[in-house]
Scaffold this motif. Structure first.
Motif, PDB file in Angstrom:
ATOM      1  N   PRO A   1       0.810  -1.227   0.000  1.00  0.00           N
ATOM      2  CA  PRO A   1       0.000   0.000   0.000  1.00  0.00           C
ATOM      3  C   PRO A   1       0.843   1.278   0.000  1.00  0.00           C
ATOM      4  CG  PRO A   1      -0.926  -1.598   1.517  1.00  0.00           C
ATOM      5  CD  PRO A   1       0.389  -2.146   1.075  1.00  0.00           C
ATOM      6  N   LYS A   2       1.928   1.301   0.780  1.00  0.00           N
ATOM      7  CA  LYS A   2       2.796   2.481   0.807  1.00  0.00           C
ATOM      8  C   LYS A   2       3.498   2.678  -0.525  1.00  0.00           C
ATOM      9  CE  LYS A   2       5.073   5.965   2.385  1.00  0.00           C
ATOM     10  NZ  LYS A   2       4.394   7.253   2.582  1.00  0.00           N
ATOM     11  N   MET A   3       3.924   1.590  -1.157  1.00  0.00           N
ATOM     12  CA  MET A   3       4.584   1.698  -2.448  1.00  0.00           C
ATOM     13  C   MET A   3       3.624   2.217  -3.508  1.00  0.00           C
ATOM     14  SD  MET A   3       6.764  -1.868  -2.284  1.00  0.00           S
ATOM     15  CE  MET A   3       7.218  -1.822  -4.002  1.00  0.00           C
ATOM     16  N   MET A   4       2.382   1.758  -3.478  1.00  0.00           N
ATOM     17  CA  MET A   4       1.390   2.227  -4.444  1.00  0.00           C
ATOM     18  C   MET A   4       1.088   3.709  -4.230  1.00  0.00           C
ATOM     19  SD  MET A   4      -1.231  -1.027  -4.554  1.00  0.00           S
ATOM     20  CE  MET A   4      -2.355  -0.167  -5.666  1.00  0.00           C
ATOM     21  N   ALA A   5       0.965   4.116  -2.970  1.00  0.00           N
ATOM     22  CA  ALA A   5       0.718   5.530  -2.679  1.00  0.00           C
ATOM     23  C   ALA A   5       1.885   6.390  -3.149  1.00  0.00           C
ATOM     24  CB  ALA A   5       0.489   5.717  -1.183  1.00  0.00           C
ATOM     25  N   LEU A   6       3.091   5.872  -2.967  1.00  0.00           N
ATOM     26  CA  LEU A   6       4.279   6.595  -3.398  1.00  0.00           C
ATOM     27  C   LEU A   6       4.286   6.799  -4.910  1.00  0.00           C
ATOM     28  CD1 LEU A   6       7.155   7.722  -2.973  1.00  0.00           C
ATOM     29  CD2 LEU A   6       7.991   5.372  -3.010  1.00  0.00           C
ATOM     30  N   LEU A   7       3.920   5.754  -5.649  1.00  0.00           N
ATOM     31  CA  LEU A   7       3.939   5.834  -7.113  1.00  0.00           C
ATOM     32  C   LEU A   7       2.760   6.647  -7.658  1.00  0.00           C
ATOM     33  CD1 LEU A   7       4.936   2.141  -7.917  1.00  0.00           C
ATOM     34  CD2 LEU A   7       6.380   4.165  -8.113  1.00  0.00           C
ATOM     35  N   LEU A   8       1.613   6.581  -6.973  1.00  0.00           N
ATOM     36  CA  LEU A   8       0.423   7.275  -7.467  1.00  0.00           C
ATOM     37  C   LEU A   8       0.387   8.749  -7.075  1.00  0.00           C
ATOM     38  CD1 LEU A   8      -2.391   4.617  -6.863  1.00  0.00           C
ATOM     39  CD2 LEU A   8      -1.621   5.503  -9.080  1.00  0.00           C
ATOM     40  N   PHE A   9       0.678   9.018  -5.798  1.00  0.00           N
ATOM     41  CA  PHE A   9       0.477  10.363  -5.277  1.00  0.00           C
ATOM     42  C   PHE A   9       1.757  11.039  -4.818  1.00  0.00           C
ATOM     43  CE2 PHE A   9      -3.194   7.629  -4.040  1.00  0.00           C
ATOM     44  CZ  PHE A   9      -4.094   8.124  -4.974  1.00  0.00           C
ATOM     45  N   ASP A  10       2.886  10.349  -4.983  1.00  0.00           N
ATOM     46  CA  ASP A  10       4.178  10.897  -4.574  1.00  0.00           C
ATOM     47  C   ASP A  10       4.188  11.283  -3.095  1.00  0.00           C
ATOM     48  OD1 ASP A  10       6.810  11.464  -5.141  1.00  0.00           O
ATOM     49  OD2 ASP A  10       6.425  13.589  -5.505  1.00  0.00           O
ATOM     50  N   THR A  11       3.541  10.457  -2.276  1.00  0.00           N
ATOM     51  CA  THR A  11       3.527  10.694  -0.828  1.00  0.00           C
ATOM     52  C   THR A  11       4.799  10.089  -0.244  1.00  0.00           C
ATOM     53  OG1 THR A  11       2.260   8.661  -0.510  1.00  0.00           O
ATOM     54  CG2 THR A  11       1.009  10.720  -0.666  1.00  0.00           C
ATOM     55  N   SER A  12       5.922  10.721  -0.545  1.00  0.00           N
ATOM     56  CA  SER A  12       7.207  10.122  -0.222  1.00  0.00           C
ATOM     57  C   SER A  12       7.732  10.377   1.186  1.00  0.00           C
ATOM     58  CB  SER A  12       8.256  10.558  -1.250  1.00  0.00           C
ATOM     59  OG  SER A  12       8.320  11.964  -1.323  1.00  0.00           O
ATOM     60  N   PRO A  13       7.452  11.531   1.842  1.00  0.00           N
ATOM     61  CA  PRO A  13       8.022  11.736   3.185  1.00  0.00           C
ATOM     62  C   PRO A  13       7.478  10.725   4.194  1.00  0.00           C
ATOM     63  CG  PRO A  13       7.255  13.808   2.242  1.00  0.00           C
ATOM     64  CD  PRO A  13       6.730  12.721   1.368  1.00  0.00           C
ATOM     65  N   VAL A  14       8.393  10.125   4.928  1.00  0.00           N
ATOM     66  CA  VAL A  14       8.014   9.147   5.957  1.00  0.00           C
ATOM     67  C   VAL A  14       8.674   9.563   7.263  1.00  0.00           C
ATOM     68  CG1 VAL A  14       8.084   6.724   6.648  1.00  0.00           C
ATOM     69  CG2 VAL A  14       7.923   7.327   4.225  1.00  0.00           C
TER      70      VAL A  14
END
Length: 335
Positions: free
Chosen positions: A79-92
């Motif tokens: 799920p985190k990888m998909m969010a990263l690729l779709l919405f660029d939600t990269s900061p963790v």
């Protein structure tokens, strides 16, 4: 996010998944399919084992535990990888990144030990079928699962201590799709070789379980070849002589294929940097992702849905029809 040369406290990491923009849509679709298959397959395995008391045996305890680990592993990552690729939600956040890293390494280590326990279980069932009920019990299986978690926890304690010692003065960008120890070491300002040597040491430890697995399956294959009479094969494998050989080697091949898919990419990815051989970011990402998210999708197919008892239990769950129980001797030697 670039940082100054002065060492400062890192409050978050920025994940930068090194995947070409034209490949992102395909990657997201592939990840979604892998995750849905993982969810369906492993949840079905867990549900069937919980509902059918005939499956509450040592072998299926191991299979059920493997399903839980696979479910947690891909839920932690995809799920985190998909969010990263779709919405660029990269900061963790720093803490969340360490938690993800801990779970990835811990679950992979426990899975490695589980593969070893399952190989030993099959070894005893085939080589010593009459002693199987005494040697392999629910108590020994749960003790093995507990010991696997304890050993993994000890290894992860060292990792967590090392990570907190790292300093980041150049960048907090991790060129990876999830929080990963090796990537953190490579982008850090800490030059001490002990942090990279931990990777090769851990990979070397992983060779031990793989060796046991290969030896166990080799002994099983040798036993299948040694049984000369068709009646003997029928007693052990519940099938005819020619079919017995074919079934045993098909099962061993598929089991070893999944294990190599799990072990080989991780070994390459973790040992080579420790030996000073640099991999490209794309190559490293591909190796770790393949070894991390594909086995959880394939394990239910290889270890569960090919099993006669499991297939009968699934049919019973969906149709409500009872299947004729197998003999105990057939059940315990079933792959």
């Amino acid at each position: 996010m670039e940082m100054s040369n002065a060492t400062i406290f890192v409050s978050e990491f920025v994940l930068h998944c090194a995947i070409n923009s034209e490949d992102r849509s395909f990657t997201v679709v592939a990840l979604a399919i892998i995750y849905l298959v993982t969810l369906f397959g492993n949840l079905l395995v867990i549900l069937v084992i919980m509902l059918d008391h005939h499956l509450q045996t040592p072998m299926f305890f191991l299979i059920g535990t493997l399903a839980v680990i696979d479910l947690l592993n891909n839920t932690n990552l995809i799920p985190k990888m998909m969010a990263l690729l779709l919405f660029d939600t990269s900061p963790v956040p720093y803490g969340a990144c360490l938690v993800q890293m801990f779970l990835v390494f811990h679950l992979e280590t426990v899975e490695s030990f589980l593969f070893t326990l399952m190989a030993c279980d099959r070894y005893v069932a085939v080589i010593y079928p009459l002693r199987y009920p005494q040697l392999v019990t629910g108590r020994t299986v749960w003790a093995g699962i507990l010991l696997s978690n304890v050993i993994s926890g000890m290894i992860m304690t060292v990792y967590m201590i090392f990570v907190t010692e790292l300093s980041f003065c150049r960048t907090n960008v991790l060129p990876h799709c999830f929080c990963d120890y090796a990537t953190m070491v490579l982008v850090s300002c800490t030059e001490n070789t002990k942090y990279l040597s931990l990777l090769s040491t851990t990979a070397t430890i992983a060779i031990g379980p793989l060796t046991i697995i290969i030896l166990s399956y080799s002994k099983i294959a040798h036993a299948a070849l040694k049984i000369s009479s068709a009646e003997g094969k029928k007693k052990v494998f519940n099938i005819s002589s020619a079919e017995g050989k074919k079934k045993v080697f098909n099962v061993l091949f598929t089991h070893l294929l999944v294990m190599l898919l799990f072990y080989l990419p991780l070994t390459i990815a973790y040992i080579l940097p420790g030996l000073g051989i640099k991999l490209s970011t794309e190559a490293y990402n591909a190796l770790v992702i393949v070894a991390t998210i594909l086995p959880p999708m394939m394990n239910p197919i290889i270890y569960s849905f090919r099993n006669t008892e499991m297939k009968n239990a699934i049919k019973k769950l969906f149709t409500g029809k009872k299947t004729s129980p197998e003999k105990a001797s057939e059940r315990k030697c079933s792959f």
